[in-house]
Design a protein around this motif. Sequence first.
Motif, mmCIF file in Angstrom:
data_model
loop_
_atom_site.group_PDB
_atom_site.id
_atom_site.type_symbol
_atom_site.label_atom_id
_atom_site.label_comp_id
_atom_site.label_asym_id
_atom_site.label_seq_id
_atom_site.Cartn_x
_atom_site.Cartn_y
_atom_site.Cartn_z
ATOM 1 N N ASP B 389 -96.098 13.015 -75.060
ATOM 2 C CA ASP B 389 -96.811 12.738 -74.074
ATOM 3 C C ASP B 389 -98.178 12.752 -74.255
ATOM 4 O O ASP B 389 -98.760 13.639 -75.042
ATOM 5 C CB ASP B 389 -96.650 13.848 -72.867
ATOM 6 C CG ASP B 389 -95.406 13.823 -72.081
ATOM 7 O OD1 ASP B 389 -94.507 13.257 -72.438
ATOM 8 O OD2 ASP B 389 -95.094 14.840 -71.306
ATOM 9 N N ASN B 391 -100.975 12.118 -72.083
ATOM 10 C CA ASN B 391 -101.954 12.695 -71.070
ATOM 11 C C ASN B 391 -101.216 13.595 -70.099
ATOM 12 O O ASN B 391 -100.564 12.904 -69.445
ATOM 13 C CB ASN B 391 -102.344 11.416 -70.493
ATOM 14 C CG ASN B 391 -103.405 11.770 -69.555
ATOM 15 O OD1 ASN B 391 -103.833 13.149 -69.401
ATOM 16 N ND2 ASN B 391 -104.184 10.863 -68.805
ATOM 17 N N PRO B 392 -101.404 14.752 -70.223
ATOM 18 C CA PRO B 392 -102.048 15.455 -71.264
ATOM 19 C C PRO B 392 -101.472 15.829 -72.442
ATOM 20 O O PRO B 392 -100.266 15.604 -72.375
ATOM 21 C CB PRO B 392 -102.461 16.849 -70.458
ATOM 22 C CG PRO B 392 -101.088 17.012 -69.697
ATOM 23 C CD PRO B 392 -100.745 15.818 -68.915
ATOM 24 N N VAL B 395 -100.177 21.339 -72.357
ATOM 25 C CA VAL B 395 -100.090 22.044 -71.264
ATOM 26 C C VAL B 395 -100.189 23.644 -71.711
ATOM 27 O O VAL B 395 -99.395 23.920 -72.270
ATOM 28 C CB VAL B 395 -99.055 21.730 -70.115
ATOM 29 C CG1 VAL B 395 -99.271 22.778 -68.978
ATOM 30 C CG2 VAL B 395 -99.112 20.382 -69.788
ATOM 31 N N ARG B 456 -85.764 13.622 -71.759
ATOM 32 C CA ARG B 456 -87.051 14.338 -71.616
ATOM 33 C C ARG B 456 -86.952 15.912 -72.147
ATOM 34 O O ARG B 456 -85.931 16.499 -71.980
ATOM 35 C CB ARG B 456 -87.466 14.421 -70.301
ATOM 36 C CG ARG B 456 -88.870 14.680 -69.641
ATOM 37 C CD ARG B 456 -89.663 13.705 -69.443
ATOM 38 N NE ARG B 456 -90.732 14.206 -69.203
ATOM 39 C CZ ARG B 456 -91.935 14.486 -69.962
ATOM 40 N NH1 ARG B 456 -91.916 13.752 -71.170
ATOM 41 N NH2 ARG B 456 -93.045 14.775 -69.566
ATOM 42 N N PHE B 458 -89.058 19.222 -72.997
ATOM 43 C CA PHE B 458 -90.406 20.556 -73.133
ATOM 44 C C PHE B 458 -90.319 21.287 -74.365
ATOM 45 O O PHE B 458 -89.152 21.925 -74.250
ATOM 46 C CB PHE B 458 -90.544 21.077 -71.740
ATOM 47 C CG PHE B 458 -90.823 20.144 -70.600
ATOM 48 C CD1 PHE B 458 -92.207 19.523 -70.547
ATOM 49 C CD2 PHE B 458 -89.998 19.947 -69.483
ATOM 50 C CE1 PHE B 458 -92.237 18.574 -69.517
ATOM 51 C CE2 PHE B 458 -90.141 19.196 -68.562
ATOM 52 C CZ PHE B 458 -91.616 18.558 -68.589
#
Lengths: 302, 498
Positions: B389, B391-392, B395, B456, B458
Amino acid sequence: MSERERDEHSGIETTGHEWDGIKELDNPLPRWWLWVFYGSVAWAIVYWVLMPAWPGLTGYTKGLRGHSDRAGVAQELTKLDAVRGAQGARLKSVSLQQIEQDPELQAFALQVGQSVFGDNCATCHGAGGAGAKGYPNLRDDVWLYGGTLDDIHRTIQVGIRSGHPQARGETVMPAFGRDRMLDQAQVQDLTEYVVALSGRKADTAAVGRATQTFADQCASCHGAGGQGDLTKGAPSLTDAEWLYGSDRDSIREQIWNGRNGVMPTWEARFSPETIKALSVYIHANAGGGEEEVAAIGGATAR
Amino acid sequence: MTIVIDRVSRPEPTPKAPVSAAERVRKKDRGGGLYKPRTPIYPKLVHGPWRTLKWALLIVMLTIYYVTPWIRWERPGALPDQAVLVDFEGARFYFFDIQLWPQEVHFITGLLVISALGLFLATALFGRLWCGYACPQTVWTDLFIYVERAFEGDRNARMRLDAAPLSFNKVWRKTGKHLTWLAIGFATGGAWIFYFHDAPTLIQQYWVGQAPATAYIFSLLLTATTYVFAGHMREQVCIYMCPWPRIQGAMLDHHSLQVTYRYDRGEPRGAHKKGQSWEGRGDCLDCNACVVACPMGIDIRNGPQLECINCGLCIDACDEIMLRVGRPTGLIAYDTDSAVAERQRGNTPRYKLARPRTVYYAVALAVVSTLMIWGLANRSPLDMHALRDRNPTFVRLHDGAIRNGYTLKIANRSFEPMPVEIRFSGVAGARVRSPGKPAADALHVVLEPNEVTAVRVFVTAEPEALNASSLPAAFEVRGEGRTFRAKTTFLSGAANTL
């Protein structure tokens, strides 16, 4: 005209051009090549008649076919609307949770959400949703008004201090300094107290002096331990996330001036399915999961 | 001054009569000065080994071209059962057991490089073999001349017919010829489109008007190009349009085999009466048999020329004559410049196959071919790209932990669903999780067969582990005993200061 130089090997005239001792022979071009050229000229004329071609002072020649790229785009957009209409109808009829569980519908919602977010939300929250000072970060796990799908949906619908009858943020952060509710020394001590709350080193004497002030003035919204309160939109003072900045100056300024964020209501502007798509998009970007939900509000500092 | 390309001495070509300025103007008045009308060529049929070889190659190559799309090849599920298929819709290229994805277009590039190097090597060794035997322009032109001969007869009959006034005889022969040409052209264009779509389906759709517009456009386009190039333009395509005759000059040297008039044996040329002595004269009878046989309309006795496609038909033509007059064959033959020069000096010619350029080409060909075969044999069923990613870029979570978001694009090129394990390395203690799932050390995903799955992910790390604002990291995907790594970075900016 003088006789041009002739190549002795082939007996053909040269063009007179020479490169490194190699000369170009003036051979005739093939006849069919000439016809291709005439054909191209004829084609150009036909094209001028049929298609937009020549610029004028006030416009351009439109051509008999009435071709227009702009009209073509408009047509494509109408088609797109028709396609969206069918998917949009599905968005309308199912619940937010169902959208998230249906990969196809979720993908569609994410696409819609992304473009709507870029056009409307990015102004304050940033193109990627990372927020800015005073504008909450929508990618992390800290939510002033709750981070479940339904919470996000509700916030978009009614806004915060937006004038909507059901708007969120009915409480406000008072301007303790500006409105002379506390004096400068008290605000200074409170600042140290808040710094200590988030687990950082602070002036212990000041923290001691401010304990009573915090309990009297702040605890009603932020909680006795400073863990915040979702129902009032009161942020936790114990975590690593600071809407108006984490340093002492920023904290002091917020206690002194008491800024209160405003977010418009979008109910009148977006269709219900657009708000749903936007909620799904924001939820997914924030991690879309149980971990965040569990962490919202009241979580202790590490 | 002229540049002499050949270093060996050659017979002087018959000098062309100089054209005076006045004559040029007159020619222009007649419309023949600036542009050159095509001089029609009427190649005469010859018989001999090279002609036979050309017929055989023509049959083999055209058969391959027309039949290939109809070969069936069983593939699992809904995949196309066509052995050779360029599937634009599904973004795949099928060649029997090989199935290539768009990301693997380097294999096609490799094939083109191999073809080019093979062509260079063949040209350096044996001259313009490609032009004379394998080029589609040559093959289809040969076929079209065959049709022409069937309708209008051989060279002399054709010339008479063209010169004759309009008659029923002329009209039906010409019409028949052009219709047959168009039919062959249509078959050519028609076969082309079958390489891009399931052939049995497309042929049905085609005749009932249900095929995609591109099928009609391309079949008619190739009908037109075949008809025009092979029927009408013929040698002009080679002379004016094709770059290869120009490029081949860089591949050839004095040891390359090419169709050669052995002027050491042929000169001085001249007519010969039966019973006359052959003493003091060359073997060339100046009978023009080689010239009338040439599909390019040149005289091979003028030496190697840009127009010459090395087809060897003049060899067959000359050998027929030599046998008839009782002289040895091979006055025109595949020979080298150096051999002719050696014989002229009274030496025995030596044929050198291994020369620096042939060695370069052979080595390059071997290297590229080995790489290609190695690449195909070790082709991974897995391919992965990690998109971080932007943008941002990162986190910060409530507890100060830093999270980066990634989208993994994982291609499963096999035809079976593939369970894989995804791990993240490079940041101590980093945890991975899919949206809505609890964090873990590894993710378990089942990849859809024959598809790219977007996953996806994280990744969350404690600030203590982040000693730099950007850490090199990697995703590892393990499936079917293979591990695939995709490099990425883990960003935290100045995030470790609260």
